[in-house]
Motif scaffolding. Structure first.
Motif, mmCIF file in Angstrom:
data_model
loop_
_atom_site.group_PDB
_atom_site.id
_atom_site.type_symbol
_atom_site.label_atom_id
_atom_site.label_comp_id
_atom_site.label_asym_id
_atom_site.label_seq_id
_atom_site.Cartn_x
_atom_site.Cartn_y
_atom_site.Cartn_z
ATOM 1 N N THR A 16 -42.572 77.425 -21.378
ATOM 2 C CA THR A 16 -42.158 76.338 -20.496
ATOM 3 C C THR A 16 -41.121 76.797 -19.473
ATOM 4 O O THR A 16 -40.793 76.068 -18.568
ATOM 5 N N PHE A 17 -40.562 78.021 -19.623
ATOM 6 C CA PHE A 17 -39.576 78.506 -18.680
ATOM 7 C C PHE A 17 -40.252 79.018 -17.409
ATOM 8 O O PHE A 17 -41.293 79.670 -17.462
ATOM 9 N N SER A 18 -39.665 78.772 -16.272
ATOM 10 C CA SER A 18 -40.154 79.353 -15.023
ATOM 11 C C SER A 18 -39.284 80.553 -14.695
ATOM 12 O O SER A 18 -38.066 80.455 -14.709
ATOM 13 N N GLN A 19 -39.900 81.671 -14.403
ATOM 14 C CA GLN A 19 -39.142 82.898 -14.154
ATOM 15 C C GLN A 19 -38.745 82.989 -12.695
ATOM 16 O O GLN A 19 -39.500 82.626 -11.800
ATOM 17 N N GLN A 20 -37.549 83.476 -12.451
ATOM 18 C CA GLN A 20 -37.093 83.730 -11.101
ATOM 19 C C GLN A 20 -36.372 85.065 -11.086
ATOM 20 O O GLN A 20 -36.038 85.623 -12.141
ATOM 21 N N LEU A 21 -36.146 85.601 -9.910
ATOM 22 C CA LEU A 21 -35.502 86.908 -9.776
ATOM 23 C C LEU A 21 -34.159 86.758 -9.081
ATOM 24 O O LEU A 21 -34.048 86.105 -8.034
ATOM 25 N N ILE A 22 -33.134 87.349 -9.694
ATOM 26 C CA ILE A 22 -31.828 87.465 -9.051
ATOM 27 C C ILE A 22 -31.796 88.847 -8.414
ATOM 28 O O ILE A 22 -31.886 89.867 -9.111
ATOM 29 N N LYS A 23 -31.678 88.895 -7.092
ATOM 30 C CA LYS A 23 -31.735 90.164 -6.370
ATOM 31 C C LYS A 23 -30.386 90.495 -5.743
ATOM 32 O O LYS A 23 -29.595 89.605 -5.444
ATOM 33 N N GLY A 24 -30.156 91.795 -5.539
ATOM 34 C CA GLY A 24 -28.914 92.193 -4.910
ATOM 35 C C GLY A 24 -28.854 93.683 -4.638
ATOM 36 O O GLY A 24 -29.807 94.429 -4.889
ATOM 37 N N THR A 84 -27.497 80.926 -12.162
ATOM 38 C CA THR A 84 -28.826 81.391 -11.754
ATOM 39 C C THR A 84 -29.550 80.411 -10.843
ATOM 40 O O THR A 84 -30.602 80.740 -10.299
ATOM 41 N N LEU A 85 -28.987 79.210 -10.695
ATOM 42 C CA LEU A 85 -29.547 78.293 -9.703
ATOM 43 C C LEU A 85 -29.319 78.823 -8.291
ATOM 44 O O LEU A 85 -30.068 78.518 -7.368
ATOM 45 N N ASN A 86 -28.241 79.606 -8.149
ATOM 46 C CA ASN A 86 -27.924 80.207 -6.855
ATOM 47 C C ASN A 86 -28.686 81.520 -6.734
ATOM 48 O O ASN A 86 -28.314 82.520 -7.330
ATOM 49 N N THR A 87 -29.769 81.495 -5.970
ATOM 50 C CA THR A 87 -30.628 82.671 -5.873
ATOM 51 C C THR A 87 -30.356 83.483 -4.614
ATOM 52 O O THR A 87 -31.181 84.282 -4.185
ATOM 53 N N GLU A 88 -29.201 83.289 -3.992
ATOM 54 C CA GLU A 88 -28.867 84.053 -2.798
ATOM 55 C C GLU A 88 -28.763 85.545 -3.129
ATOM 56 O O GLU A 88 -28.404 85.930 -4.237
ATOM 57 N N TYR A 89 -29.067 86.359 -2.172
ATOM 58 C CA TYR A 89 -29.002 87.814 -2.331
ATOM 59 C C TYR A 89 -27.549 88.223 -2.573
ATOM 60 O O TYR A 89 -26.639 87.801 -1.847
ATOM 61 N N LEU A 90 -27.322 89.030 -3.606
ATOM 62 C CA LEU A 90 -25.970 89.430 -3.981
ATOM 63 C C LEU A 90 -25.615 90.786 -3.394
ATOM 64 O O LEU A 90 -26.346 91.761 -3.585
ATOM 65 N N THR A 91 -24.532 90.840 -2.668
ATOM 66 C CA THR A 91 -24.035 92.106 -2.121
ATOM 67 C C THR A 91 -22.746 92.460 -2.844
ATOM 68 O O THR A 91 -21.748 91.735 -2.739
ATOM 69 N N ILE A 92 -22.774 93.552 -3.613
ATOM 70 C CA ILE A 92 -21.654 93.919 -4.479
ATOM 71 C C ILE A 92 -21.117 95.282 -4.077
ATOM 72 O O ILE A 92 -21.876 96.261 -4.000
#
Length: 406
Positions: A16-24, A84-92
């Motif tokens: 039931t989970f929907s997968q998403q990607l956290i990118k950065g 994880t609701l915030n899917t903005e591209y992460l610059t670290i």
């Protein structure tokens, strides 16, 4: 102790989970991409290494708040809470570490009998004394350095490299970056960053069973059940008690005076002296120290059973807080105690194991904010005793663990 366990809503079917990607992207302050940096959500199985462009992708199956950890040799460890609701591209961008551990003045470790004794103490309180702890192997024990302060009776530990812990009972390889460890009398505190990896792609039946058993009755289980208003259904009974000083036990001032008086008289404390009626001041001093040894500092008075949901939790602007008076006695009714818990730290207790597991919980900072997932955001805001205190690192599960409800 820091044992943060973050997980989202109680959904028991993975499908039931929907997968998403956290990118950065990870780079230095001078914008040089860092290849091979370790990027993971603390205390989860979610992690990756950056590619030659410093880029990474983290797959997540739920909306939650995790602590993102980024580490790279020669740079300071980066950490930040990520929703994880915030899917903005992460610059670290990582800061260079000009005070590497190898440059800190740490005495050369001698792997003598004292080190072996301290290692045994460390493993007993860090990994715990449960059956699962017996299946944990620290693969790089010699990276541990110990210091013992006899004046304060405090043991501290430093790890020159992240600990590699092979957990054959739960089926994980855990990389644990130990930040702090101290053992003061019987109180232990440790904190660090943990990355979990499955030992195999296919999860053995034994591991599934052990993971579920570790979860059942745990603090993670209790907090999720509390948020889900399913405590009774899940097997929890919560009572409330007050703790007061034991008036029959001498005060700390009286105990210290007795010790000093015996020392001045050239005497040695002999607890075999069972004189009930003191004839001299020296006899009185012996009796004082015997009472201090045999009588508990506090007495607990249970005054409310089955306390309702509303008396354990409060809300401020829709933010939930664990909020209650005095102490909670949390009884899990669906599993018995382990024999190792019954035996105690020194294996001397002889009582029979009970069919329930009882833990005590006290708030240290008035109240503790609960993540929407049902986990304390500040693990140091509460102190746990009894069975939860017995279940240490070896019984901890990654934050993204979800039990499958039959």
């Amino acid at each position: 102790m820091k044992k943060g366990l973050y997980i989202v809503c109680i959904l028991f079917t993975i499908q039931t989970f929907s997968q998403q990607l956290i990118k950065g992207k990870v780079s230095s302050k001078t914008n040089i991409p860092l290849e091979g940096a370790s990027v993971f959500f603390n205390n989860t199985t979610i992690g990756a290494l950056t590619n030659d462009k410093g880029e990474f992708e983290l797959p997540v199956r739920n909306n939650n708040t995790y602590t993102l950890v980024v580490s790279y040799l020669g740079y300071k460890t980066y950490q930040k809470q990520i929703n994880t609701l915030n899917t903005e591209y992460l610059t670290i961008q990582l800061d260079e570490d000009n005070e590497l551990l190898d440059e800190v003045e740490i005495p050369k470790t001698k792997y003598d009998d004292e080190w072996k004794y301290n290692l045994a103490r460390f493993k007993k309180v860090f990994l715990g004394r449960t059956k699962l702890a017996e299946e944990c192997i620290i693969q790089n024990e010699k990276d541990l350095h110990f210091d013992y302060d006899a004046k304060t009776n405090t043991l501290t530990a430093i790890a020159r490299k992240p600990l590699q812990i092979k957990h054959k009972g739960l089926g994980y390889l855990i990389t644990y970056d130990l930040v702090d460890f101290s053992l003061d009398h019987q109180k232990v505190f440790f904190s660090g960053f943990a990355q979990y990896k499955n030992l195999r792609k296919s999860i053995r039946k034994k591991w599934k069973e052990n993971r579920l058993k570790a979860y059942n009755g745990s603090q993670m289980h209790y907090l999720r059940s509390l948020m889900d208003k399913s405590l009774e259904e899940d097997g929890f009974v919560v009572n409330q008690f007050r703790r007061v000083r034991n008036e029959a036990r001498p005060t700390e001032k009286e105990i210290q005076f007795a010790r000093e008086y015996i020392k001045l008289q050239g005497g040695v404390v002999r607890f075999s002296n069972r004189n009930a009626t003191p004839k001299t001041k020296l006899d009185s001093a012996y009796i004082t120290l015997r009472k201090a040894r045999e009588l508990p500092k506090f007495r607990d008075y249970l005054y409310k059973s089955n306390i309702p949901y509303e008396e354990m939790i409060s809300y401020e602007k829709d933010i939930p807080y664990l909020d209650f008076k005095d102490y909670l006695m949390i009884v899990y009714t669906k599993e018995p105690e382990e024999e190792n818990f019954v035996k105690g730290m020194f294996g001397k207790n002889k009582r029979k194991a009970q069919n329930v597991q009882t833990s005590n919980l006290v708030l240290l900072k008035g109240k503790a904010q609960i993540d929407p997932s049902g986990i304390l955001l500040d693990p140091n805001a509460a102190f746990q005793e009894e069975y939860w205190g017995f279940e240490a690192f070896a019984n901890m599960l990654p934050l993204d663990y979800q039990p499958i409800k039959e």
